[in-house]
Write an enzyme that holds these catalytic residues in place. Structure first.
Site, PDB file in Angstrom:
ATOM      1  N   LYS A 146      -0.295  -6.009 -21.461  1.00  0.00           N
ATOM      2  CA  LYS A 146       0.888  -6.879 -21.492  1.00  0.00           C
ATOM      3  C   LYS A 146       1.979  -6.271 -22.365  1.00  0.00           C
ATOM      4  CE  LYS A 146       2.488 -11.528 -22.695  1.00  0.00           C
ATOM      5  NZ  LYS A 146       2.106 -12.918 -23.049  1.00  0.00           N
ATOM      6  N   HIS A 325      -0.527   5.573  22.480  1.00  0.00           N
ATOM      7  CA  HIS A 325      -0.181   4.239  21.962  1.00  0.00           C
ATOM      8  C   HIS A 325      -1.361   3.277  22.081  1.00  0.00           C
ATOM      9  CE1 HIS A 325       3.829   5.781  21.588  1.00  0.00           C
ATOM     10  NE2 HIS A 325       3.910   6.001  22.879  1.00  0.00           N
TER      11      HIS A 325
END
Length: 560
Positions: A146, A325
């Site tokens: 932190k 594809h």
């Protein structure tokens, strides 16, 4: 120390070291000492460092309290967390530190109790598992992370040498960029640690001490080294990720996936999208393939190559698939790789240009020479003969992937907006005895083999899917249409080989006879479809009118 705003440098004057896994810690601590860093330590870590001749201060000397309750309480104290959380540039924080005799701590080196290792093989009791839940370690890691603007936090031995090298280059200081990177890794580590504990206690079959057993059994996870880090710990991550994936197999009430980045990709499906490849802990599959030649794989390369690999993997006989594809442009079986490739190519040579080619057998020289005759994006196979590999490498833009068979996961995940869809992988393989003849005419042996082949290809074709085929070779493919009749027409339109005498596979039932009437006009002789329509009788009657053999598979294979 005043921060150098150009580089964000912070001097490391005091470090707290408390590690369960002591790999490399003595050498790292010695390097810190050489830089004049004051070291605070706890329990076994302090003993190990002293035994190596390194001077350390005990945490108990800093806090004024002894370690107690079998070591459960030692670092949970304001003189530790105040030293980590104090914002150096905040005058109120500095006043509080001065008033209470709190010294700043500039670095925390912590790895956690080995909870993952303890539960790895599923034999740990509830008490044994609980004792390996670290409390003070995660608290210190989070406090330091932190306050990363002022404090460096190290949660893996993988970082010891890079950090030591940076400290030596910069007169005992670390940059803000490095501290932020370390903080990210720290939060990733505590997040994964808590997730593993929660998952194990929620879903494991544990002895709760009153003669009852709670939860569902799963083996736990891998070793503690490297979980949540960018480097190292691959085996530990893989073991844990695999076990968590196995746990998800039962579609439990609450579950989790573990991901570890393998590589960044140039971009995603389109150039304006970011993308990366992550490891799910599997041992096989495209994500764990080896790039033997060619440029780096793209997002679309991986998607199409995976479709091709999954298709050929569904065949026991030697098979080759050409994918564009994610849809098959051609698939064929053969006595040799070259034969299979040329038969697959004959289905649609135009669409094969720029496609993905996959084999389910090692590629030999003849097949390699055939593949490079037209432009191909990727070749996928379980192996390559040395001459074949040299031939393929002669095309510098051709990506050559070697894929090992192995665990590739039992579940499929698809993200939707706001959630995730999860399903078991479609591993169904149709057998001859599963077929139900519903027409007046039964299919011949040749037709049966062709129908089973076409059905397997249809399983890997986007819905609505129609496949025309002969035994061991596709002839035409109609994929991804909103109307099944349109798929019938497109499959025939794209066919380069004669359709007359072929069989047809449909991934779902014909809702009306119009699709069958259209296909019959192209000269097909037999049809395989799931059946189950309210108009089955109408469709069967159409088959009989056209003299077609029709079989029901009893299952459908929608693919979206």
């Amino acid at each position: 120390m005043t921060e150098n705003h150009e580089t964000g440098l912070r001097k490391i004057r005091r470090a707290l070291i408390s590690v369960s896994d002591k790999t490399g810690v003595v050498d790292f601590a010695r390097q810190l000492k050489e830089l004049g860093v004051d070291i605070i330590s706890t329990g076994g870590t302090a003993t190990a460092l002293r035994d190596a001749g390194i001077e350390v201060r005990d945490v108990s000397d800093v806090t004024g309290f002894p370690e107690m309750m079998d070591g459960r309480v030692k670092t949970l104290h304001p003189k530790i967390h105040g030293g980590l959380l104090a914002v150096r540039a905040n005058p109120d924080h500095q006043s509080a530190m001065n008033a209470h005799g709190i010294d700043p701590i500039d670095m925390v080196v912590v790895n956690l109790y080995p909870f993952e290792q303890t539960i790895m093989y599923g034999g740990a009791t509830l008490e044994e598992a609980v004792e390996q839940i670290d409390i003070g370690g995660p608290a210190m890691i989070r406090s330091a992370a932190k306050n990363w603007n002022d404090v460096a936090v190290i949660v893996s031995s993988d970082f010891y040498q890079p950090i030591a090298a940076e400290l030596k280059r910069q007169d005992g200081s670390l940059t803000k960029t490095t501290r932020l990177k370390l903080a990210r890794q720290a939060f990733s580590r505590t997040a994964s640690y808590d997730m593993i504990i929660s998952s194990h206690l929620t879903n494991s079959l544990l002895d709760v001490g009153d003669g009852t057993r709670e939860g569902r059994s799963f083996g736990g996870g891998g070793g503690f080294g490297g979980i949540g880090t960018e480097t190292g710990g691959g085996l530990a991550f893989r073991e844990m990720a695999k076990r968590m994936s196995q746990q998800m197999k039962g579609l439990i009430e609450r579950g989790a996936l573990m991901l570890q980045k393998k590589s960044d990709l140039r971009y995603g499906e389109n150039p304006h999208q970011k993308a990366a490849l992550y490891d799910l802990g599997s041992e096989g599959g495209l994500a764990n393939s080896e790039l033997l030649a060619g440029k780096e794989m793209s997002f679309n390369n991986y998607v199409d190559a995976d479709a091709a690999w999954q298709l050929v993997s569904d065949f026991d006989d030697l098979a080759c698939a050409i994918i564009k594809h994610t849809n098959p442009a051609g698939i064929a079986l053969g006595a040799a790789p070259e034969e299979a490739y040329r038969r697959a190519l004959a289905t649609d040579p135009t669409s094969a240009f720029g496609g993905i080619v996959a084999f389910n057998r090692p590629v030999d020289e003849a097949a390699a020479r055939a593949v490079i005759e037209i432009f191909t994006e990727v070749v996928v196979a379980p192996g390559y003969d040395p001459p074949a590999l040299e031939i393929l490498r002669s095309k510098k833009n051709l990506r050559v992937l070697k894929v090992a068979a192995g665990f590739a996961g039992d579940l499929e995940y698809r993200q939707i907006s706001g959630g995730m869809l999860v399903q078991s992988r479609d591993t169904h393989k149709l057998k001859r005895e599963d077929l139900k003849v519903v027409s007046q005419r039964s299919p011949s042996e040749d037709e049966l083999r062709a129908l089973l082949f076409a059905w397997t290809v249809c399983k890997h074709t986007k819905s609505n899917a129609i496949v025309y085929a002969r035994e061991g070779q596709t002839v035409g493919v109609g994929a991804g249409q909103m109307s099944r009749v349109d798929s019938v027409k497109i499959g025939a339109m794209r066919a380069q080989l004669p359709i007359a005498g072929t069989v047809l596979a449909s991934d779902a039932f014909f809702p009306f006879r119009d699709g069958l009437d259209e296909a019959a006009g192209f000269g097909i002789t037999a049809v395989i479809q799931p059946g189950g329509s309210m108009r089955d009788a109408e469709v069967i009657a159409a088959a009989d009118e056209h003299g077609l053999a029709m079989v029901f598979s009893g299952v459908r294979h929608f693919k979206h």
